[in-house]
Structures are given as C-alpha cells and as structure tokens.
Design a protein around this motif. Structure first.
Motif, mmCIF file in Angstrom:
data_model
loop_
_atom_site.group_PDB
_atom_site.id
_atom_site.type_symbol
_atom_site.label_atom_id
_atom_site.label_comp_id
_atom_site.label_asym_id
_atom_site.label_seq_id
_atom_site.Cartn_x
_atom_site.Cartn_y
_atom_site.Cartn_z
ATOM 1 N N SER A 136 1.101 18.342 -10.508
ATOM 2 C CA SER A 136 1.812 18.478 -9.231
ATOM 3 C C SER A 136 1.315 19.683 -8.438
ATOM 4 O O SER A 136 0.891 20.693 -8.993
ATOM 5 N N ILE A 156 2.487 11.857 -14.684
ATOM 6 C CA ILE A 156 3.132 11.956 -13.378
ATOM 7 C C ILE A 156 2.200 12.719 -12.442
ATOM 8 O O ILE A 156 1.850 13.875 -12.712
ATOM 9 N N ARG A 158 2.130 13.952 -8.667
ATOM 10 C CA ARG A 158 3.114 14.107 -7.584
ATOM 11 C C ARG A 158 2.765 15.309 -6.708
ATOM 12 O O ARG A 158 2.446 16.395 -7.202
ATOM 13 N N THR A 189 2.987 7.487 -12.913
ATOM 14 C CA THR A 189 3.672 7.679 -11.641
ATOM 15 C C THR A 189 2.716 8.322 -10.644
ATOM 16 O O THR A 189 2.063 9.323 -10.971
ATOM 17 N N ASP A 191 3.134 9.536 -6.652
ATOM 18 C CA ASP A 191 3.912 9.575 -5.411
ATOM 19 C C ASP A 191 3.648 10.875 -4.646
ATOM 20 O O ASP A 191 3.239 11.881 -5.207
ATOM 21 N N HIS A 192 3.845 10.778 -3.335
ATOM 22 C CA HIS A 192 3.691 11.919 -2.430
ATOM 23 C C HIS A 192 2.368 12.657 -2.647
ATOM 24 O O HIS A 192 2.311 13.886 -2.678
ATOM 25 N N SER A 222 4.647 3.613 -11.192
ATOM 26 C CA SER A 222 5.946 4.074 -10.714
ATOM 27 C C SER A 222 5.768 4.990 -9.504
ATOM 28 O O SER A 222 4.681 5.510 -9.247
ATOM 29 N N GLY A 223 6.857 5.219 -8.790
ATOM 30 C CA GLY A 223 6.803 6.055 -7.605
ATOM 31 C C GLY A 223 6.380 5.232 -6.401
ATOM 32 O O GLY A 223 7.191 4.551 -5.781
ATOM 33 N N ARG A 224 5.093 5.310 -6.068
ATOM 34 C CA ARG A 224 4.487 4.515 -4.991
ATOM 35 C C ARG A 224 5.090 4.831 -3.622
ATOM 36 O O ARG A 224 5.026 4.008 -2.725
#
Length: 232
Positions: A136, A156, A158, A189, A191-192, A222-224
């Motif tokens: 992240s 993840i 992000r 995941t 996302d963002h 996941s997320g998207r």
C-alpha cells in the motif's frame, strides 16, 4: 556478482531486527562472501514462537545492485511474526528491486524506480511463500510494477501508483500468475491503485482472463474499485 552476498546479510534465525537510516549502494568486489551484489538479504527464518520480526525503514538503496532487498528461503509463517518494509527510497540498475518469499509482509510507503521489476512475490526452495502480503501507498516506476508468481494467496494491493510500465510481455503493471492454471484462486485484492503504461492499456494479468485493463478486472479479484489508468 554473487547472488548470495549483500551489504547487510541476515542468517536464518535472526530475530527482532531493525535496519533504518542507511545509505546502501553498489556492489563491492572481493569481500568475505564474494561480491556484495545485493543491498539486503534475509536468508530464511524459523517457524518458532515469536517469529522473525524485521523492520526495514527510512533507507536509501541505490546503484549497481542485483536486488535492493531479497528475502529468500523462508519457512512457513507462525502467524505471530511480521516483516515491515516502509519509507524506503530504492533506485537500482538491477533486474529486480525487491524480491520477497515470506508470509505476512507489510510493504508500504516506498518509492522504487530504475529497476526492471519493482516488487516480486515468489515461492523459494522449501515451504516458504509470500502469502498475506499488504502492498500500500507505494510509488513504483519500472518496466514491470508488481509480479506475483506461483500463486501467492491473499495479496492486497491498495492505494499505489505504478507507472512507467514499458513491457507488453509477461507481468506489465501487475501480474497475478499461476502457471498453467485455468482460473484464478489467489484471492488477490486490487483497489484504488493507478496502473499506467504508454505502451498498452491491458496492464494486469489474471489467470483465466489474460491481460485486462484496470476497469475490467474479473470477479476473482477482490476490491476492483477506485483503480485508474491515467497518467499520474
């Protein structure tokens, strides 16, 4: 250049280590372990109670190195240990900037540029892998941004910026690989995260879907939400 030599080298069983506020650069010839061709190597860990808590932060790692940080041959995580790599500036001329084979790594707030691949997650010899990695708030400017090989689980990704992607082969911006798999079961995941390439809009690879744009991630991811493909 020697793959197993580094400026800072941690043997198996090292525990509660803090590496911070260093300048680490260029390989050194003729040292005790051959040429120090990597910045930091963490060589294995033990699945004992308490684990191998390591923090690498606020360092600048640069120059002619094979890899800036290399975590290899780890054992199965004991679910109590944690590796934290944060707030580092990494700019090398080597193939991979950061390569990790270790469960439960927090990789946050790093800036990487100049290498061929920014971050690689992989399975080394033995049972170790790179599951449950949290990536992240990083900025990665590289031919390939993030390469997740050999089906790592529960990564993840992000709030990152991945740009300057130039390759139209293999990983591109983000590669979620499981060689020969017909579908994706990694529970990754994304996302963002901004993923930009001037060479292609299909910057992410997912098994069963092939190369896709950030707006067309399959439901196995996941997320998207909140992902972008514009110039940063």
């Amino acid at each position: 250049q020697e793959d197993n030599a580094a400026h800072i080298y941690m043997d198996p069983g090292s525990d509660n280590i803090l590496i911070q506020n260093n300048y680490i650069h260029d390989y050194i010839t003729g040292g005790y372990s051959g040429n120090a061709a990597n910045g930091i190597i963490i060589f294995g860990s033990q699945p004992y109670s308490g684990g191998m808590n390591i923090t690498i932060q606020n360092n600048e790692i640069y120059g002619n190195l094979i890899q800036a940080i290399y975590y290899k041959h780890s054992q199965v995580s004991d679910l109590t240990s944690m590796t934290i790599i944060k707030n580092n500036l990494i700019h090398t001329t080597g193939n991979r900037s950061v390569t990790l084979s270790r469960d439960r790594v927090q990789f946050t707030n790093n800036v990487i540029y100049g290498g061929t691949i920014g971050l690689t997650l992989f399975i080394a010899a033995g049972p170790g892998a790179a599951n449950d990695t949290y990536v992240s708030h990083n900025t990665i400017l590289a031919q390939t941004g993030i390469s997740i090989t050999d089906q790592q689980y529960r990564t993840i990704i992000r709030d990152n910026i991945i740009s300057d992607v130039t390759t139209t082969q293999d990983d591109r911006g983000i590669g979620v690989w499981h060689y020969g798999a017909a579908s994706d079961t990694s529970n990754t995941t994304i996302d963002h995260t901004l993923v930009y390439s001037a060479a292609t809009t299909a910057t992410i690879f997912v098994p069963g879907s092939g190369f896709v744009t950030v707006g067309a991630l399959p439901s196995s991811i996941s997320g998207r939400v909140g992902n972008l493909a514009s110039t940063p």
